[in-house]
Design a protein around this motif. Sequence first.
Motif, PDB file in Angstrom:
ATOM      1  N   PRO A  53      29.584   5.979  37.549  1.00  6.12           N
ATOM      2  CA  PRO A  53      30.270   5.839  36.265  1.00  6.12           C
ATOM      3  C   PRO A  53      30.531   7.157  35.560  1.00  6.12           C
ATOM      4  CG  PRO A  53      27.998   5.138  36.062  1.00  6.12           C
ATOM      5  CD  PRO A  53      28.260   5.362  37.523  1.00  6.12           C
ATOM      6  N   TRP A  54      29.622   8.106  35.684  1.00  2.00           N
ATOM      7  CA  TRP A  54      29.815   9.360  34.949  1.00  2.00           C
ATOM      8  C   TRP A  54      30.983  10.146  35.522  1.00  2.00           C
ATOM      9  CZ3 TRP A  54      28.401   9.770  30.305  1.00  2.00           C
ATOM     10  CH2 TRP A  54      28.415  10.988  29.658  1.00  2.00           C
ATOM     11  N   ARG A  55      31.200  10.032  36.809  1.00  2.00           N
ATOM     12  CA  ARG A  55      32.364  10.689  37.423  1.00  2.00           C
ATOM     13  C   ARG A  55      33.663  10.078  36.920  1.00  2.00           C
ATOM     14  NH1 ARG A  55      30.760  10.856  43.764  1.00  2.00           N
ATOM     15  NH2 ARG A  55      28.653  11.663  43.453  1.00  2.00           N
ATOM     16  N   VAL A  56      33.655   8.783  36.663  1.00  2.00           N
ATOM     17  CA  VAL A  56      34.877   8.075  36.275  1.00  2.00           C
ATOM     18  C   VAL A  56      35.200   8.279  34.796  1.00  2.00           C
ATOM     19  CG1 VAL A  56      35.947   5.794  36.105  1.00  2.00           C
ATOM     20  CG2 VAL A  56      34.570   6.374  38.100  1.00  2.00           C
ATOM     21  N   VAL A  57      34.222   8.149  33.901  1.00  2.00           N
ATOM     22  CA  VAL A  57      34.514   8.207  32.461  1.00  2.00           C
ATOM     23  C   VAL A  57      33.723   9.273  31.711  1.00  2.00           C
ATOM     24  CG1 VAL A  57      35.234   5.800  32.323  1.00  2.00           C
ATOM     25  CG2 VAL A  57      32.875   6.391  31.862  1.00  2.00           C
ATOM     26  N   GLY A  58      32.940  10.068  32.393  1.00  2.00           N
ATOM     27  CA  GLY A  58      32.105  11.069  31.735  1.00  2.00           C
ATOM     28  C   GLY A  58      32.867  12.030  30.848  1.00  2.00           C
ATOM     29  N   GLU A  59      34.004  12.512  31.298  1.00  2.00           N
ATOM     30  CA  GLU A  59      34.778  13.458  30.489  1.00  2.00           C
ATOM     31  C   GLU A  59      35.252  12.817  29.191  1.00  2.00           C
ATOM     32  OE1 GLU A  59      35.132  16.759  30.868  1.00  2.00           O
ATOM     33  OE2 GLU A  59      33.752  16.485  32.547  1.00  2.00           O
ATOM     34  N   ARG A  60      35.640  11.565  29.251  1.00  2.00           N
ATOM     35  CA  ARG A  60      36.077  10.871  28.033  1.00  2.00           C
ATOM     36  C   ARG A  60      34.910  10.632  27.089  1.00  2.00           C
ATOM     37  NH1 ARG A  60      38.699   6.136  30.568  1.00  2.00           N
ATOM     38  NH2 ARG A  60      38.638   5.222  28.501  1.00  2.00           N
ATOM     39  N   VAL A  61      33.738  10.326  27.629  1.00  2.00           N
ATOM     40  CA  VAL A  61      32.554  10.135  26.789  1.00  2.00           C
ATOM     41  C   VAL A  61      32.184  11.462  26.128  1.00  2.00           C
ATOM     42  CG1 VAL A  61      30.090   9.591  26.778  1.00  2.00           C
ATOM     43  CG2 VAL A  61      31.663   8.183  28.119  1.00  2.00           C
ATOM     44  N   LYS A  62      32.212  12.553  26.905  1.00  2.00           N
ATOM     45  CA  LYS A  62      31.831  13.857  26.368  1.00  2.00           C
ATOM     46  C   LYS A  62      32.788  14.347  25.285  1.00  2.00           C
ATOM     47  CE  LYS A  62      31.239  15.665  30.553  1.00  2.00           C
ATOM     48  NZ  LYS A  62      31.002  16.686  31.585  1.00  2.00           N
ATOM     49  N   GLY A  63      33.952  13.728  25.155  1.00  2.00           N
ATOM     50  CA  GLY A  63      34.894  14.085  24.101  1.00  2.00           C
ATOM     51  C   GLY A  63      34.469  13.592  22.727  1.00  2.00           C
ATOM     52  N   HIS A  64      33.457  12.760  22.670  1.00  2.00           N
ATOM     53  CA  HIS A  64      32.948  12.242  21.396  1.00  2.00           C
ATOM     54  C   HIS A  64      31.877  13.184  20.840  1.00  2.00           C
ATOM     55  CE1 HIS A  64      34.786   8.638  23.049  1.00  2.00           C
ATOM     56  NE2 HIS A  64      34.805   8.162  21.816  1.00  2.00           N
ATOM     57  N   GLU A  65      31.693  13.111  19.530  1.00  2.00           N
ATOM     58  CA  GLU A  65      30.597  13.856  18.910  1.00  2.00           C
ATOM     59  C   GLU A  65      29.294  13.320  19.510  1.00  2.00           C
ATOM     60  OE1 GLU A  65      28.613  14.461  14.512  1.00  2.00           O
ATOM     61  OE2 GLU A  65      30.616  13.611  14.673  1.00  2.00           O
ATOM     62  N   TYR A  66      28.323  14.204  19.704  1.00  2.00           N
ATOM     63  CA  TYR A  66      27.069  13.777  20.317  1.00  2.00           C
ATOM     64  C   TYR A  66      25.896  14.551  19.737  1.00  2.00           C
ATOM     65  CZ  TYR A  66      27.393  18.051  23.045  1.00  2.00           C
ATOM     66  OH  TYR A  66      27.473  19.372  23.420  1.00  2.00           O
ATOM     67  N   ARG A  67      24.711  14.047  20.014  1.00  2.00           N
ATOM     68  CA  ARG A  67      23.484  14.762  19.656  1.00  2.00           C
ATOM     69  C   ARG A  67      22.462  14.509  20.757  1.00  2.00           C
ATOM     70  NH1 ARG A  67      23.463  11.092  14.908  1.00  2.00           N
ATOM     71  NH2 ARG A  67      22.563   9.152  15.657  1.00  2.00           N
ATOM     72  N   ARG A  68      21.680  15.535  21.021  1.00  2.00           N
ATOM     73  CA  ARG A  68      20.620  15.406  22.017  1.00  2.00           C
ATOM     74  C   ARG A  68      19.411  14.752  21.344  1.00  2.00           C
ATOM     75  NH1 ARG A  68      18.479  19.647  26.519  1.00  2.00           N
ATOM     76  NH2 ARG A  68      16.888  18.250  27.337  1.00  2.00           N
ATOM     77  N   VAL A  69      18.897  13.709  21.966  1.00  2.00           N
ATOM     78  CA  VAL A  69      17.738  12.991  21.437  1.00  2.00           C
ATOM     79  C   VAL A  69      16.466  13.527  22.071  1.00  2.00           C
ATOM     80  CG1 VAL A  69      16.662  10.719  21.231  1.00  2.00           C
ATOM     81  CG2 VAL A  69      19.149  10.942  21.032  1.00  2.00           C
ATOM     82  N   ARG A  70      16.569  13.826  23.387  1.00  2.00           N
ATOM     83  CA  ARG A  70      15.399  14.345  24.107  1.00  2.00           C
ATOM     84  C   ARG A  70      15.871  15.181  25.269  1.00  2.00           C
ATOM     85  NH1 ARG A  70      12.437   9.523  26.684  1.00  2.00           N
ATOM     86  NH2 ARG A  70      14.026   9.550  28.225  1.00  2.00           N
TER      87      ARG A  70
END
Length: 70
Positions: A53-70
């Motif tokens: 899944p990360w290969r398919v949609v990872g770039e689109r997910v990474k386009g969102h604001e994010y924060r590292r939890v751990r």
Amino acid sequence: MRVPRIHSDALNGAVYDVARRVLTVEFESGSVYEYLDVEPELYDELEAAQPHPWRVVGERVKGHEYRRVR
């Protein structure tokens, strides 16, 4: 909150909170990130794209604001 686990070679799992529109992703490294304001359809695509899944949609997910939890 949608709790189905993602089975992937790069991810340990992912959980999508519909009410908050937050996608929480745990990578094989143990790092956990929250991606904010993620559309439910994007999580559906992530869930459907197993086992890579990360290969398919990872770039689109990474386009969102994010924060590292751990």
